[in-house]
Scaffold this active site. Structure first.
Site, mmCIF file in Angstrom:
data_model
loop_
_atom_site.group_PDB
_atom_site.id
_atom_site.type_symbol
_atom_site.label_atom_id
_atom_site.label_comp_id
_atom_site.label_asym_id
_atom_site.label_seq_id
_atom_site.Cartn_x
_atom_site.Cartn_y
_atom_site.Cartn_z
ATOM 1 N N GLU A 38 2.076 1.819 -3.444
ATOM 2 C CA GLU A 38 1.019 2.396 -4.289
ATOM 3 C C GLU A 38 0.969 3.913 -4.114
ATOM 4 O OE1 GLU A 38 -3.370 3.578 -3.704
ATOM 5 O OE2 GLU A 38 -3.010 1.541 -2.974
ATOM 6 N N HIS A 39 1.072 4.400 -2.872
ATOM 7 C CA HIS A 39 1.093 5.840 -2.625
ATOM 8 C C HIS A 39 2.282 6.505 -3.316
ATOM 9 C CE1 HIS A 39 -1.831 7.024 0.712
ATOM 10 N NE2 HIS A 39 -2.136 5.768 0.455
ATOM 11 N N HIS A 71 0.829 -1.205 0.000
ATOM 12 C CA HIS A 71 0.000 0.000 0.000
ATOM 13 C C HIS A 71 0.866 1.259 0.000
ATOM 14 C CE1 HIS A 71 -2.276 3.153 2.280
ATOM 15 N NE2 HIS A 71 -3.135 2.898 1.324
ATOM 16 N N GLU A 99 -4.170 7.974 7.630
ATOM 17 C CA GLU A 99 -5.166 7.044 7.096
ATOM 18 C C GLU A 99 -5.438 5.912 8.084
ATOM 19 O OE1 GLU A 99 -5.890 4.493 2.932
ATOM 20 O OE2 GLU A 99 -3.992 5.549 3.280
ATOM 21 N N GLU A 108 4.395 10.960 2.550
ATOM 22 C CA GLU A 108 3.407 9.880 2.401
ATOM 23 C C GLU A 108 3.330 9.008 3.645
ATOM 24 O OE1 GLU A 108 1.017 9.523 0.002
ATOM 25 O OE2 GLU A 108 1.873 11.508 -0.333
#
Length: 419
Positions: free
Chosen positions: A50-51, A47, A127, A120
């Site tokens: 992906e960011h 993940h 998140e 990020e």
């Protein structure tokens, strides 16, 4: 509509579906590098990667990545699941080569700038915090953990904060080198696309990649454990999980039909009995998810502290009753809903591009739609009742979150299932 599949010498697969009459296309790269491909110390790195894909390459900075697609009126995004990471774009017909170029650029040429990594990292930690503040979101991660404890398939996609806090540039690059092999990639496109032109682009951009073995993920082992988290919320969030068939097992269609009939809509048993007749909750549903080697049928509801025991007991009772008297009319309705959902979902190029990529990942081919419809139609009422009986007898994983003073005691619902 025509589906065509081509495999490059290095193993990368290209699958397309031409949709006459469209002026746009959806194109993406699906990579078999998701949450279940991580080691425990890597949890969350797929993940994180992906960011980072959108934070700059050797050819484009972050703004230029966005502008390249948005200047032509397109849209670009990505997502990470437990078995895949996908990078995809929607553009007009003339801009398909541009979309492939940008997607390839962010996957093959990321710079992993240390300053951007720190930004990020902070975003992802936010998140994670947001997920913990969203009970009807985090409950599913906890159910997954209860169903597949101490396994990659049971870990969260976001990862724990302690892992995210320590990922380095070298960690990200190592995961790409390990998992992003061409044999694990599928370039998929649907809409106004030309197969031969896309194959030519794929050969030009990806043909130089060298294939290597990536290793199979750890096999799934379903467990009947419980996770309880007490918190002063307005409601108790309740989730039950049962082992269901993987997507290479034709019984997956039985599981999906059962989930639809049992809790898939307003006419379903759970909705009618627990919400409409008794008013015990606002939201209740069942859904069936599948992985390569296992699956998880999930039942979710939110209710008050005082009513959680009744809701849990009634849910178990309804499951056991379904094994005895699920009717032919209920099964027929669920089959129709499933087929209609499948067909309606195929009206957009984005849905078709994702579907054909997923099917190539599962089967190495794209079965005809009629083949899928036939398998759905072949599911009988007896199959669905037998499926419900197996669920009830196999035991469940459970997650509870909220004010738990009146919740069923640990093991109580399992004993009710077995009674």
């Amino acid at each position: 509509m025509t589906v065509e599949l081509h495999t490059l010498p290095n193993g990368l697969r290209v699958v397309t579906e031409h949709m006459p009459g469209l002026k746009s296309a959806s194109v993406g790269l699906w990579v078999a590098a998701g949450g279940r491909h991580e080691r425990a110390d890597q949890n969350g790195i797929a993940h994180f990667l992906e960011h980072m894909a959108f934070k700059g390459t050797t050819r484009r900075n972050a703004l230029e990545i966005a502008e390249a697609i948005e200047d032509v009126g397109g849209y670009i995004n990505a997502y990470t699941s437990r078995e895949m990471t996908a990078y995809y774009a929607r553009v007009l017909e003339a801009d398909v080569p541009l979309a492939i170029d940008v997607i390839a650029d962010i996957v093959l040429n990321p710079v992993f700038d240390p300053a951007e990594i720190e930004i990020e990292r902070h975003v992802i930690l936010q998140e994670i915090g947001q997920a913990h503040d969203t009970p009807d979101d985090i409950i599913f991660d906890w159910l997954q953990e209860a169903a597949f404890p101490d396994q990659p398939l049971g870990r969260t996609i976001l990862g724990p904060a302690e892992c995210v806090e320590r990922f380095t540039r070298d960690d990200l690059a190592a995961f790409v080198a390990e998992r992003y092999a061409p044999g694990q990639m599928i370039l998929s496109a649907a809409g106004a696309v030309d197969h031969e032109a896309i194959v030519a682009e794929a050969e030009r951009i990806f043909g130089h990649l060298t294939g290597h073995e990536t290793g199979a993920p750890e096999p799934a082992q379903f467990r009947t454990s419980e996770r309880r988290e007490a918190k002063a919320l307005e409601q108790v969030h309740f989730a039950l999980g049962f082992e269901a068939p993987g997507y290479r097992n034709d019984a997956v269609y039985t599981g999906q039909i059962f989930a639809t009939a049992f809790g898939g809509g307003m006419s379903s048993r759970l909705f009618q009995e627990i919400r409409e007749k008794r008013g015990l909750c606002y939201t209740i549903f069942a859904q069936a998810g599948a992985y390569a080697d296992s699956g998880l049928l999930t039942i979710y509801a939110g209710t008050s502290r005082e009513e959680i025991a009744d809701l849990g007991n009634l849910t178990v009772d309804e499951l056991k009753r379904a094994a005895e008297d699920m009717s032919a009319a209920e099964v027929a309705r669920a089959r129709t809903q499933m087929k209609a959902g499948l067909l309606m979902g195929l009206e957009s190029p984005a849905s078709r591009a994702e579907r054909i990529a997923r099917l190539v990942a599962i089967w190495g081919r794209v079965p005809d739609l009629d083949e899928t419809i036939q398998k759905i139609d072949a599911v009988t009422t007896g199959d669905v009742r037998s499926f419900a009986e197996r669920l009830a007898s196999s035991g469940a994983a459970m997650a509870l979150y909220g004010p738990l003073s009146d919740a069923p005691a640990p093991g109580a619902l399992a004993r009710r299932l077995a009674a």
